[in-house]
Design a protein around this motif. Sequence first.
Motif, mmCIF file in Angstrom:
data_model
loop_
_atom_site.group_PDB
_atom_site.id
_atom_site.type_symbol
_atom_site.label_atom_id
_atom_site.label_comp_id
_atom_site.label_asym_id
_atom_site.label_seq_id
_atom_site.Cartn_x
_atom_site.Cartn_y
_atom_site.Cartn_z
ATOM 1 N N ASP A 81 43.566 52.287 -52.836
ATOM 2 C CA ASP A 81 42.526 52.718 -53.768
ATOM 3 C C ASP A 81 41.714 51.509 -54.207
ATOM 4 O O ASP A 81 42.004 50.884 -55.234
ATOM 5 N N PRO A 82 40.692 51.141 -53.431
ATOM 6 C CA PRO A 82 39.900 49.952 -53.773
ATOM 7 C C PRO A 82 39.238 50.088 -55.148
ATOM 8 O O PRO A 82 38.911 51.187 -55.573
ATOM 9 N N PRO A 83 39.044 48.961 -55.820
ATOM 10 C CA PRO A 83 38.442 49.011 -57.158
ATOM 11 C C PRO A 83 36.991 49.492 -57.115
ATOM 12 O O PRO A 83 36.265 49.182 -56.170
ATOM 13 N N PRO A 84 36.593 50.248 -58.135
ATOM 14 C CA PRO A 84 35.186 50.677 -58.211
ATOM 15 C C PRO A 84 34.260 49.458 -58.273
ATOM 16 O O PRO A 84 34.626 48.408 -58.755
ATOM 17 N N TRP A 90 32.795 51.007 -51.428
ATOM 18 C CA TRP A 90 31.602 51.544 -50.788
ATOM 19 C C TRP A 90 31.839 51.807 -49.305
ATOM 20 O O TRP A 90 31.278 52.736 -48.742
ATOM 21 N N ALA A 91 32.689 50.996 -48.667
ATOM 22 C CA ALA A 91 32.985 51.192 -47.246
ATOM 23 C C ALA A 91 33.703 52.519 -47.012
ATOM 24 O O ALA A 91 33.638 53.076 -45.911
ATOM 25 N N GLN A 96 25.711 58.708 -49.319
ATOM 26 C CA GLN A 96 24.921 57.745 -50.087
ATOM 27 C C GLN A 96 25.020 58.029 -51.575
ATOM 28 O O GLN A 96 25.011 57.097 -52.388
ATOM 29 N N GLU A 97 25.179 59.273 -51.938
ATOM 30 C CA GLU A 97 25.298 59.646 -53.346
ATOM 31 C C GLU A 97 26.541 59.022 -53.972
ATOM 32 O O GLU A 97 26.521 58.603 -55.137
ATOM 33 N N GLU A 98 27.640 58.968 -53.235
ATOM 34 C CA GLU A 98 28.855 58.344 -53.750
ATOM 35 C C GLU A 98 28.613 56.874 -54.089
ATOM 36 O O GLU A 98 29.059 56.385 -55.129
#
Length: 150
Positions: A81-84, A90-91, A96-98
């Motif tokens: 769970d990569p940090p926001p 983003w990867a 694109q909305e995410e």
Amino acid sequence: MSDEPLARAHAYVATEISRSDQKAAALVTALGIPLSVLVAVAPSQDLSVVPAALVGVSAAGFVTAMVTALLVIRPILGGADPPPGSYMRWARCTTQEEVLNDLAVDHRPARLMRRSQIALQKFRLLRLAVDITAGALIVLVIGLLAILFE
């Protein structure tokens, strides 16, 4: 909170992470010298049991220190769970909305905390690598003295 203190804090932590990586890289390079000498010279020597064991323990210490230093410069990719607010998040976005929704939130304080934790972890590993190196050098010196006084 104004942007300036947060920006300064991020720059400071980034500098510390860079310093730890540079120190670890220098330590890996420095450890290669005695390890190379041991690998090149020790097998051709007819050592008795005690000096051979001490030299072997020393070599194992150098290898352990080198691996520990390599862990300092190993990239941290965020796990499951990569940090926001990070390229790792983003990867994993599928639209694109995410990405735009993630960019709409100010994640700088959370990122500063995470980067500070990473910097602290790197310096702890670096300190451990230096301590292991010092121990390996002491054992090597004792082994060399044992060879001289046989």
